[in-house]
Enzyme design. Sequence first.
Site, PDB file in Angstrom:
ATOM      1  CB  CYS A  78      97.121 -34.321 102.527  1.00 16.59           C
ATOM      2  SG  CYS A  78      97.932 -34.857 101.001  1.00 16.59           S
ATOM      3  CG  ASP A 462      83.549   6.368  90.582  1.00 18.55           C
ATOM      4  OD1 ASP A 462      82.939   7.018  89.719  1.00 18.55           O
ATOM      5  OD2 ASP A 462      83.454   6.586  91.800  1.00 18.55           O
TER       6      ASP A 462
END
Length: 770
Positions: A78, A462
């Site tokens: 936690c 590209d």
Amino acid sequence: MSQQSPQTPPKRAIIPIHIAPQAPCCAPSSPTDHGDDHGHTDSCCGPATQAAQLVSPSSQEAPPDAARVRYRIEQMDCPTEERLIRNKLEPMPGIVRLDFNLIGRELTIYHRLNDLHPVEEALIAIGMGPHLIEAGQRPTALPPALPMRARLWLAVSGVAAVAAEATAWITGNEHHPLGAVLAVVAILTSGLPTLKKGWIALRHFTLNIYFLMTLAVGGALIIGRWSEAAMVVFLFALAEAIEALSLERARHAIQSLSALAPDTAQVWLGSNWVSQPVEQVRTGARIRVRAGERVPLDARVTQGQAALNEAPITGESLPVEKQEGDTLYAGTIVTNGVLEALVTAAASDSTLARVARAIQEAQSQRAPMQRFVDQFARYYTPIVVLLALATAVLGPLLTTQGWLHWVYQALVMLVIACPCALVVSTPVTVVSGLAAAARRGILVKGGAHLEGGRLLKAIALDKTGTLTHGKPALTLVHSLGALTDTEALRLAATLDHHSAHPVAQAVVQGWEARAAGQAPLSEVTAFHSLHGQGVRGDIDQQTWHLGNHRLLEDLGLCSPALEAQLAEIEQTGQTALILINRAGPQALLAVSDTLRPESTDAISQLKALGIHPVMLSGDNALAARHMAQQAGIDDARGNLLPDDKLKAIEDLILEHGHVCMVGDGVNDGPALARAHIGLAMGAAGTATALEAADVAIMDDDPRKIATFVRLSHRTSAVLKQNIALALGIKLVFFGLALTGHATLWMAVFADMGASLIVVFNGLRLLRFKD
């Protein structure tokens, strides 16, 4: 004491970039560049090799001179424990950085210490007993979130708490002896862990939910609210149990990735197949995988044919045919057939292991929203505690109600004060998003990148290997004389069958795909490779040439009409080949890189998301524009060197803001590093791409770029929902407490109820559907 030195690249920068050592690789060239057999420069790097070379350094790496050590802390699940550990360790000299993986309960410490015993003693002092994870060791499985013994004690506590409340209600006496005994039983059976953690927080001056709950329960007992204190303790323990089970679900979603590969492999030893643990199988060993089995290790096929389900790696569930020479990935499933293969990577270094490791490490990199929440919580809790104290002191002075009433309301506010719901919502949401992406073959290297995808306004792609297949393919056969197209292609394939050049292989593969079986290839004699021009050979006692424009000129066979046809082909970015015999040119062939069938849809999806797509290519501008038009891209830029691509990214950032660069080659390195998000395509099996890219698409499907952006939008939306829910619920109950209408029951529901709501809301991302 075993320590790990960081194996991570330097802090992200524009230049210089690090290029992993590889064989020399030439950049893509235009169709008119000088080359070998067919006048086309040999591209010695395929998409996979290029992907392995690109580097986009990570942005959250520790200093290079810091050592690294990992601990398993089973008590840490936690943000409350995280804050306690930070408060204890961060002030210690020699501590450089702490990384927390709450889902996996792991703590990574970057340090400059010779002795780690003070660190371990400090962790033990706050109840966080550490277990060292040795270098290269796989962490042991965590125990169940709620073992049977814990469930039994929780049930006893619930029965006792309900009975205490019933006793108080039936008798009308909060101080009834039976009710007090039942309340004590409820508190002892489910509240001791909370009270112990509260005492530790008190000793170390840490305001967390356990300290506040302990204070509230103790105050309730002091003012005589025994049954209510018991019910609050039980409800808190129940809510924590449900939250632990929910977090366990998120943890299993991540751990399931590394659990996909089997524990054993069938290995050929001497003269028999023997089952061996995968950790003992060495690189180069010969393994066998049969239908229905999972591939145990990365390997290369040496014998057999089979179809494999590669969804664990690429997210694509359609079977992929594998044969001799093909790559196998650990965790993939053989759907039919039997394969024998040579192991290419150890179990700890398989593609699957690297993906799982990358996601584990990504959990410790906090997203911007998470950093905001943590900073907010640091000030929020003390302010609310002071407000509760003011309520207890000023309430009796400013109203007619007594101090007992206002002390009770202050206790209510203390329970509401902890920002547990607010803080726990972000890591659960981010982990769920990372797992959802991984299931689709998208590796996201941290919450910052997962959240940053929604901000993208432009994506530079590209061309070669990203939007296209990255290898030449036959696109045209046109007879100029008496030959049919099929016969012309057969003759061209006959000549090129003797050449290993990629363009020649494209012609041969084109023949196999179009006309194989119609007629066999002929025998070739007197075969010669004509450097930079093409090939020559005798077929059926007749001399044939197959080559480029330069060969045609050297043979003195150019004509205006043929020149026009060649120019038309070359202007579209294709490589033109001419088949010639003693009578002159007999056929035209064209070879070019071809657009992936998914690219057009991928660009349409990006446009629908409001993202401006741009093509960046090293090929000539005409070829780039032609391919861009096919893909649906309006902005195409050609003749770009690596520095030109970097400049293009900087211009796009000035024009659009947040920019992503997508590439698979070494030439894209500087642009990938400069963009806000560097995304590697076809990264499966390439260690450098997996380790260096911000986001890695495991296969070659460009549509997953849009999937990543949509998942980023969804993750951000869930994060905002959780923050709004957590703060909204608390504000409502603050109002009720200030007006004197809240109870401790309500406070528990406000705090832990909100925590459960945001956890379950975050887990919805595991079911993300694109």
